[in-house]
Design an enzyme around this catalytic site. Structure first.
Site, PDB file in Angstrom:
ATOM      1  N   ARG A 278       0.860  -1.180   0.000  1.00 20.86           N
ATOM      2  CA  ARG A 278       0.000   0.000   0.000  1.00 20.86           C
ATOM      3  C   ARG A 278       0.895   1.229   0.000  1.00 20.86           C
ATOM      4  O   ARG A 278       1.456   1.609   1.022  1.00 20.86           O
ATOM      5  CB  ARG A 278      -0.886  -0.029   1.253  1.00 20.86           C
ATOM      6  N   HIS A 282      -3.805   4.262   4.470  1.00 17.16           N
ATOM      7  CA  HIS A 282      -4.882   3.269   4.559  1.00 17.16           C
ATOM      8  C   HIS A 282      -6.189   3.874   4.051  1.00 17.16           C
ATOM      9  O   HIS A 282      -6.890   3.282   3.237  1.00 17.16           O
ATOM     10  CB  HIS A 282      -5.033   2.801   6.008  1.00 17.16           C
ATOM     11  N   TYR A 291       4.206   5.624  11.086  1.00 16.83           N
ATOM     12  CA  TYR A 291       4.580   4.239  11.387  1.00 16.83           C
ATOM     13  C   TYR A 291       5.372   3.537  10.287  1.00 16.83           C
ATOM     14  O   TYR A 291       5.725   2.366  10.445  1.00 16.83           O
ATOM     15  CB  TYR A 291       3.325   3.409  11.712  1.00 16.83           C
TER      16      TYR A 291
END
Length: 384
Positions: A278, A282, A291
């Protein structure tokens, strides 16, 4: 043709422990990966899967991925401009979706999550119909039975059960079609998916479970969700699993075609793990810079599914500059149509969310409705 992301930002570096785990998972993934097209755009062979694709079909797959990415980028921008409430980008997952979507027959039935914009494209769903729900003006925007493409499912993993039940019905009807259910690596931890695997195996349902492992369930990496590669979970339920290079549209096409044909001929379910990445957030409410590491994203940008197919087209002379120029113009036209359609959609009814919560009404809902109405009215008073 511009194919880079408009959404990715420079992430902060996470701790070394996670970085080491990610490298271990990366190395394990490559050992058992079905691949027919390298990141450099070179065709390779695989002993179990092969596919013959004409130059015209290669151009078609490239066109699908480019237009899907452009539509996705426009939707992300529209959300940032306040035209959509939320958007779940597919950036980086185009090959997984286009390859699997083009493997389906018209009589197969597809159960998506909320990110399968490329699969919707392959099933003939107009891209603008995907946007109404994210604007809050409808609950879906298309007739699922017109394209055998179910409405987007927001509840994580529940569509795997829906697909299994539908596939059981297909088998009882004696049809030779198949069902495919999409979900992500995070959803693979849900009980609904486990139950779907159990029922599909026991009833030999003609369903293909297609897991897009983009390696991040929001901010949780895959290695913190499972002790084994996801495709190996199928063994415990009694049906086969396979891991495919999710950035290789040809490998995804070949593997999904084989799995669907297997299901149609009464050989039961199969799990496909499309190992991809990805490249964006998200959803538009997420900030991946909190992160993910710079190096991780840059590694996968070098494996871009669109760039590798373009490299093949150019190397083998299957597409000239005129093709890419025409596609860019088509991409611009699609983007304009998406913008114009969204901006002419009605504004969502702010009070609609309080309707039909309870069949006979509820005192607490009535109280919340009144509070929200007063809150909305305060903006009008402030503007006077």
């Amino acid at each position: 043709m511009t194919v880079d992301s408009t959404a990715a930002r420079k992430p902060r570096r996470s701790n070394g422990k996670r970085a080491g785990a990610a490298k271990t998972a990366e190395g394990s993934a490559q050992a058992d990966l079905v691949q027919l097209l390298t990141p450099e755009g070179v065709r390779v062979e695989h002993p179990d899967y092969s596919i013959d694709v004409s130059p015209e079909e290669l151009r078609g797959l490239y066109r699908d991925m480019v237009l899907t990415r452009r539509f996705d980028a426009e939707a992300t921008t529209l959300q940032r401009q306040g035209e959509l409430g939320l958007w779940a980008s597919l950036l980086g997952q185009e090959a997984a979706q286009i390859g699997s979507g083009r493997a389906t027959r018209h009589d197969d039935y597809v159960f998506p999550t909320y990110r399968e914009h490329g699969v919707a494209w392959c099933r003939g769903v107009d891209p603008t119909n995907l946007l109404g729900m994210f604007r809050g003006v409808n609950n879906g925007g298309w007739d699922p039975n017109q394209n055998n493409f179910h409405l987007y499912t927001i509840v994580i993993g529940s569509q795997a059960l829906h697909a299994t039940g539908y596939a059981m019905g297909v088998a009882k009807d004696g049809a030779d079609s198949a069902v495919i259910a999409y979900f992500g690596d995070g959803a693979s931890s849900q009980g609904d998916v486990a139950e779907a695997f159990t029922f599909a195996a026991v009833y030999n349902a003609p369903v293909v479970f297609f897991c897009q492992n983009n390696q991040w369930a929001i901010s949780e990496p895959t290695e913190r969700q499972t002790r084994v590669p996801l495709y190996q979970r199928a063994q415990g339920y009694g049906f086969p699993g396979v891991r495919v290079d999710g950035n290789d549209v040809l490998a995804v096409l070949a593997v999904t075609k084989a799995a669907l044909e297997r299901a149609r001929t009464g050989q039961g379910p199969m799990l496909i793990e499309a190992f991809t990445y990805r490249m964006g957030a998200h959803t538009t409410s997420d900030d991946p810079t909190r992160y993910r590491r710079d190096e991780e994203r840059e590694l996968w940008e070098a494996k871009d599914p669109i760039l590798r197919l373009r490299a093949l087209l150019e190397r083998e002379g299957h597409a000239d500059e005129a093709f890419f120029t025409e596609l860019e113009a088509e991409s611009d036209a699609l983007a304009k149509r998406v913008r114009d359609t969204v901006r002419t959609m009605p504004d969502p009814d702010h009070m609609a969310m309080f309707e039909h919560t309870y069949a006979d009404g509820h005192a607490l809902v009535d109280e919340e409705r009144a509070q929200f109405a007063a809150y909305q009215a305060s903006f009008a008073e402030e503007s006077k």
